[in-house]
Enzyme design. Sequence first.
Site, PDB file in Angstrom:
ATOM      1  CG  ASP A 192      -1.838   0.986   1.068  1.00 48.66           C
ATOM      2  OD1 ASP A 192      -2.260   1.478  -0.066  1.00 48.66           O
ATOM      3  OD2 ASP A 192      -2.615   1.338   2.165  1.00 48.66           O
ATOM      4  CG  ASP A 223      -5.799  -3.688   2.706  1.00 46.75           C
ATOM      5  OD1 ASP A 223      -6.385  -3.596   1.554  1.00 46.75           O
ATOM      6  OD2 ASP A 223      -5.475  -2.659   3.403  1.00 46.75           O
ATOM      7  CG  ASP A 283      -4.124   0.209   6.219  1.00 47.79           C
ATOM      8  OD1 ASP A 283      -4.874  -0.375   5.351  1.00 47.79           O
ATOM      9  OD2 ASP A 283      -3.459   1.147   5.929  1.00 47.79           O
TER      10      ASP A 283
END
Length: 1012
Positions: free
Chosen positions: A376, A729, A725
Amino acid sequence: MTTETTTGGPTPDETDTTTGTKTVGAEADFHVPDDPSLAAVDDVAAALHTDIERGLDADEASRRLTAFGPNQLAGAPPVPKWKKFLAQFNDPLVYLLLAATAISLVAWFIERASNPAEAEKLPFDCIVIVLILIVNAVLGYAQEAKAEQAVAALSRMAAAHATVLRDGVAVSVPTSEVVPGDVVLLAEGDTVAADGRLFSAAALHVAEASLTGESVPVTKNAGMLATAVALGDRTNMVFNGTSVTQGTGRFIVTATGMNTQVGKIAGMLSEQKEEPTPLQKEIAFVSKVLGLAVCAIAVLVLVLLAVVYGFNSTQDIIESLLLAVSLAVAAVPEGLAAILTVVLALGVQRMARHHAIVKKLSSVETLGSASVICSDKTGTLTRNEMTVQRVVTASGEVLLTGTGYEPVGEMTDVDGRVIAGDGSDGGTDGGATRDADDGDAVRFGEAAAVLRIGAVANDGQLNDDGSIVGDPTEVALIVGDRKIRRGEEKDSESPVRVAEIPFTSDRKRMTVIAADATDATNGGRLTAYAKGAPDVLLSYCSRIAVGGAVRPLTDDDRRRILADVERLSGEAYRTLGSAYRPLEVDSLTAIDGIRLDDSGALAVDIADQADVIEHDMIWAGMVGIIDPPRTEVRDAVAEAHAAGVRTVMITGDHPLTAARIAKDLGIIDESGTALTGDELDRLGPEDFDKAVRDVSVYARVAPEHKMKIVDALQSQGEIVAMTGDGVNDAPAVKSADIGVAMGITGTEVTKESAKMILTDDNFATIVAAVREGRSIFDNIRKFLRYLLSSNMGEVLTVFGGVLLAGFLGISEPGAESVTVPLLAVQLLWINLLTDAAPAMAMGVDPSIENVMNRRPRKPGDRVIDARMWSDVIVVGLLMAAVTLVGMDLYLPGGLLTDDSAMGATHDEQIVMARTMGFTILVFAQLFNALAARSATQSAFRGMFANKWLWGAIALSVALQLVVIYVPALNVAFGTTPLDPHQWLECLGLAAFVLVGSELYKLVLRTVSKRHV
């Protein structure tokens, strides 16, 4: 009512049948309803002596933690230490050695009875072997205890946390410290820390499949139930271990630990046995193969002894059996499993000190093989110190100074000139003069309105000590609002939230309905405040605020706003739009189309009625939030690239923002672009696979896209590390070969799904963990090469000594008794002396090679490959050769000596020769410890880098000196003191192992260069 145990306590609960409540422990001074779902929130709060606005105070929470114990499930009963110690003897090879000891002891009794002269002689062989077995057991026990302590420490570091109200402040505490009566705050992605009664729920959905088997997340509300229902239908309760998939909520803890619903189930479950890792399986396989091979050699040795000497007495049979069995035990590194566990545990501890918590030792194996890191952007590649720097409204653009979460800064125009609204809003700051013309006042007012909307439609929290709770982006909006207000308005005067429609990844916006607490003329009327993705939020707006007035939103306005979004995104800003809508009422029930029930909740859940509120909104403007790239990440990306590890950015941000950050970090070049989720959806299977193979930046992706990308990479043979996070996800993180969760911003659901947790949320830490994983794997190969080659040297020494006994002069010509090159106790001593300490030291060896300058190890590559086996055989032959040559120097009838050179009896000559061979083999293995640090690099490169290895060598030398010079040990080990020149001979011959190994490596390096 149904009767439930609601909390844990030091004494049994007592039920009051007249009131339907339960005293929780004799030391508790409060009561809890039997079934909190059937009680009103106020009743539950009163029963638990809890203020739902402030929670418990710190002292009361501490008292309850002492009274009721930690909020954790009871584990399996600890294994007694004596059982762990006895388990060290649970090995078939140890059984063989004990059997040989018993046989030797029987032979000693027989010999003592038949020969009175031997009556005073002690069974030294038996005593020494038993002592060595005990020492081995103590070492194994200590190694396993150290590994258990390391894993336990890591478990504590990775412990889940919950957000609770303490003294009116939201704080994060370990879930083990949650107590009955705590007020717990829930957000999307949280794991519920305990059982409790909801008193606030906004679009709250909880996945309870782990508890009830319900596959669809359950919608929760705070209303009181009319009748008792099954566990899965208690919609106003949340339960320990379940996870929040959407929305927010608050609840009062009514049960902790083993008295939660999941605790009751856990009490009925037996502990599952952990599966061995692939590395452990391979080690076990190698040990089994090696054991069988050595047993075969032992049988062959017995046959040779029988053919060459014959068994003329019981003592011959006993000595031959003892030699064969001890040879098998000495040749197989039985302490390998314990050493492997400790080395992995120590390596994982080093990772933890560098902010990477590996939850399972087995993940270290995979880390060294990672070929793709999917990351990310926010917080991992960037600093995650979100700062509002730009505010764009219909009247223009302004900048905010200051960075991070300290609410200190001022508003300027694009040229840096400080601006303010009017004298009351601005004034002076640090002596700066403010120009307060009408244009500045308009821009200041519009920007202030944008920031105020963002601060009200917000679930974040900025504490007085500078710590934050919640999403850093939301906290950045609060900081920006406080910079403008400069503390002139107290928090108690801020709009009061009465309802919310929470943000979700699908909605991409959040709306809060709040009452104006300061405008008496407005009567506290309600206003809807919304923030979200500008392009999404703009579609719900029909009006725009300009210069203190409101007018219809035109197509030109929309094009200008979207152009500003593109411009800011291209400059790496994250954009958030703000809008509002006065509702012109002072009660939710007066809003046409709103349906409410009498739940008694503090915040009303109207998420399913968003269409009633989110329309005909007024566009206020948008903010540009910057999260600068981490300075260390660019170097980490370059290091990963050099190591053959590809970096892929997967983010929900705007594609221009994602591409700009990726270029700055070196993930893509200046011509590279980002591929969006919509573009991925339009690709066919073949084109999708090609895109995944070539594209390194993805933007505006949904959770299902992350899963598809990870799956596609894995199908292409890649070993994928995936960071995450949010709760969305978690599936991709769990599916990846190495799931990596963010320790700071990560949700508890994602942390549970991950194999590794970053305590600093930093991409560079992932690369450092890959480097450490490769180093650990290299060290495992080092001590495997060392142990196997050293044990091979022992096997070949004994085998060659028996086979060539007459040729080398080990046996006396015409002798009928069995004469072996080395005694069983000597072999066992060598195994004890050179296996444990040097091998353990090699497990923490600093890398002498650049482990990040080679391609990742393929999953199918063997730990002990053909190349290592060739190393093992070559070094083993060298050891055997120098040992047998050293013995031959002190034996008559051999290649290098004759009878005239020896002035001692044959027995004395054998003792001296064995002492020389015994010592040479010990030193040969210590030289091998230096050589085995690399399969190709010279041992002299970084020779003194590992102080632990030199300490282990020094310890081994000291213990060998004790065996050589202590008279009692001379008798026990069949040794005799050596003269200085004999020590030089031992060291000289043993050094041939290092010299030969260096020449062998030189040949390999030369051949390798020719093939490059």
